[in-house]
Scaffold this active site. Structure first.
Site, mmCIF file in Angstrom:
data_model
loop_
_atom_site.group_PDB
_atom_site.id
_atom_site.type_symbol
_atom_site.label_atom_id
_atom_site.label_comp_id
_atom_site.label_asym_id
_atom_site.label_seq_id
_atom_site.Cartn_x
_atom_site.Cartn_y
_atom_site.Cartn_z
ATOM 1 N N TYR A 278 0.851 -1.185 0.000
ATOM 2 C CA TYR A 278 0.000 0.000 0.000
ATOM 3 C C TYR A 278 0.891 1.240 0.000
ATOM 4 C CZ TYR A 278 -3.300 3.553 1.580
ATOM 5 O OH TYR A 278 -4.070 4.682 1.689
ATOM 6 N N GLU B 59 -3.204 7.647 -4.230
ATOM 7 C CA GLU B 59 -3.146 6.367 -3.516
ATOM 8 C C GLU B 59 -2.965 5.211 -4.490
ATOM 9 O OE1 GLU B 59 -5.929 4.616 -0.024
ATOM 10 O OE2 GLU B 59 -6.766 4.460 -2.019
#
Ligand code: GDP
Ligand code: MN
Length: 393
Positions: free
Chosen positions: A113, A201
Site C-alpha cells: 500500500y 493512492e
C-alpha cells in the site's frame, strides 16, 4: 475532485510511473476489442476487466475480473457493465458501472500500500506505506498501526534518500526493489505537486516478477481550490454522472451544497451559520438533510435554485430557513422562497428565522405569500420547532 482509475493511470504514465498496459472502454464491444489488442501486443492471454467508478473496494464487489482470452474478457465485461456495484465506499445505493478499463494481467509477487496526502499540520506531503497492501487499509490502520510506515516530504528538499530507505525497509524490499521504489516515489511526488493533488493512492502497489514496483491500482483526488490552474484539463476529466446531480446544479448556481442523509432541509447564509444550524438541529435530536450556504452575494435566482433543490428531495420532511441578513438581504431570501414554492409547492413544514438587513420587508413578503410558515425568533427556537414538526429523528 475525483477521477477514474484509467484517468489517474494516464497521468501516472505521463510522469513515468510504471503501470500495466491498459485501454479504457465505454461499452462491452470496446472492452472485447481492447482485450484483443492487449493480447496481441503482450503475447499473453491474461487480461483484467475493471469497473470504473469513483469508489474503491471494487475487487470484493465483483468489479475486477482476471480472465484468459478475448471471449472471456467479453463475458466479464458483460457481467460488470451496467451493473450497480455496492462497495464499502459507495454507500448502500451503489454506483452504476458506465465505463470499463481493460488491462494486461500482471504476475504479482507481493502487494503493498502506498499513499500521498497533504498534511496540514506539518505543511508537508505525508507518505504512508504498508506491506499489508491490496486489502482494507482502514483495517490495517486500526489493528496493526505498526505496519504503516510514514514519511513527511518537505517541499523545499523533496524526497530524501533516508526517507526512501525507511519506507522501503518497512515494505521489506531488497536493493533492486528499493531503487525502483525510490524512483516511483520521486515521480509520484512530482505528479502530486504539479497536478495539485490532495490524495494519490496506490493500492495495491506491487512487486513484479522482475523485482520492480508497479502501480496496479491508482486513485487521484485533485484539490478543488486549484481548479483555476487546471480548469481545461480538470473539466475534461470530470465524469459528471459521478457527481450527485443536485450538487453540480448547486455548484453552477454558485451555492455551497452538500447532500446529507437526514430529513431536515436547511437554507442558510454563511458557512459558519450553516455549520452551527446543523449542530443546533442535531442538538435538539434532528438530522440535517443537507449543508447549504447560499453565500453573501446570492441573487434571487440562486436562492430560488437553492430552495428548489431542497423542495425536490423526497427525504426532506421539514425545512428550516435560518438567515442572518448582513450583505444578504432578508427580502431576497423571502422572494426566493416564494418563487420556488410557487413552482414546486410546499408539502412539508417550513420554519423561518430571519434577522438583520431588510428583516421587516422579508417577513412581510412571507406573511403575504399565503404559505404555511412557522416563524421563529432565534436559531434555537427554530431548530426545536422544525425537529418537532418534521417528526423527530
Ligand atoms: P479495488 O478493489 O477497487 O481497490 O480495485 P483494485 O484495482 O485494487 O483491484 C483489486 C484486486 O484485483 C487487486 O488487489 C489484485 O489482487 C487484483 N488484480 C488487479 N489487477 C490484477 C492483475 O493484473 N493480476 C492479478 N493477478 N491480479 C490483479
Ligand atoms: Mn485498490
Amino acid at each position: 475532485m475525483n477521477i477514474h482509475e484509467y484517468q489517474a493511470k494516464e497521468l501516472y504514465k505521463k510522469y513515468g510511473i510504471p503501470i500495466p498496459k491498459g485501454i479504457p472502454a465505454m461499452n462491452v464491444d470496446e472492452a472485447a476489442k481492447a482485450a484483443e489488442t492487449l493480447i496481441a501486443e503482450t503475447g499473453s492471454e491474461v487480461v483484467v476487466v475493471k469497473a470504473q467508478i469513483h469508489a474503491g473496494g471494487r475487487g470484493k464487489a465483483g468489479g475486477v475480473k482476471v480472465v484468459k482470452g478475448t471471449a472471456a474478457a467479453r463475458e466479464a465485461a458483460q457481467d460488470i457493465y451496467g451493473k450497480t456495484l455496492v462497495t464499502h465506499q459507495t454507500g448502500p445505493e451503489g454506483k452504476v458501472v458506465q465505463r470499463l478499463f481493460v488491462e494486461q494481467g500482471v504476475a504479482i509477487e507481493k502487494e503493498f500500500y502506498l499513499a500521498l496526502a497533504i498534511d496540514r499540520e506539518t505543511r508537508t506531503i505525508a507518505v504512508m506505506a504498508s506491506p499489508e497492501g491490496g486489502v482494507n487499509i482502514e483495517e490495517v490502520a486500526e489493528e496493526h498501526p505498526e505496519k504503516i510506515f510514514k514519511a513527511y516530504i518537505d517541499l523545499a528538499t523533496g524526497v530524501m534518500p533516508y526517507q526512501i530507505r525507511h519506507l522501503a525497509y518497512g515494505l521489506g524490499l531488497d536493493k533492486k526493489g528499493t531503487k525502483s521504489f525510490g524512483r516511483m516515489l520521486r515521480k509520484l511526488t512530482d505528479l502530486f505537486v504539479k497536478e495539485d493533488c490532495s490524495i494519490a493512492e496506490i493500492n495495491p502497489l506491487i512487486l513484479t516478477g522482475e523485482g520492480e514496483v508497479m502501480a496496479l491500482d491508482a486513485k487521484v483526488n485533485f484539490d478543488s481550490n486549484a481548479h483555476f490552474r487546471h480548469a481545461e484539463m480538470w473539466d475534461a476529466l470530470e465524469d459528471k454522472s459521478e457527481v450527485a446531480a443536485t450538487e453540480s446544479e448547486a455548484q453552477a448556481a454558485g451555492l455551497s451544497y452538500i447532500q446529507l442523509d437526514g430529513n431536515i432541509g436547511c437554507l442558510v447564509n454563511g458557512a459558519g451559520l450553516a455549520m452551527s444550524t446543523m449542530d443546533t438541529i442535531q442538538y435538539y435530536g434532528g438530522q440535517p438533510a443537507n449543508f447549504l450556504d447560499v453565500g453573501g452575494g446570492a441573487t434571487q435566482e440562486s436562492v430560488t435554485t437553492a430552495f428548489k433543490i431542497i423542495l425536490r428531495s423526497d427525504s426532506v420532511k421539514g425545512i428550516f430557513v435560518n438567515i442572518f441578513g448582513g450583505i444578504m438581504k432578508c427580502d431576497i431570501i423571502a422572494n426566493g422562497v416564494v418563487a420556488a414554492t410557487k413552482e414546486l409547492g410546499l408539502k412539508v413544514p417550513l420554519v423561518v428565522r430571519l434577522a438583520g438587513t431588510n428583516v421587516e420587508k422579508g417577513k412581510e413578503i412571507l406573511a403575504n405569500s399565503g404559505l404555511n410558515i412557522t416563524p421563529a425568533d432565534t436559531m434555537a427556537d427554530g431548530a426545536q420547532l422544525i425537529v418537532k414538526l418534521a417528526g423527530g429523528k
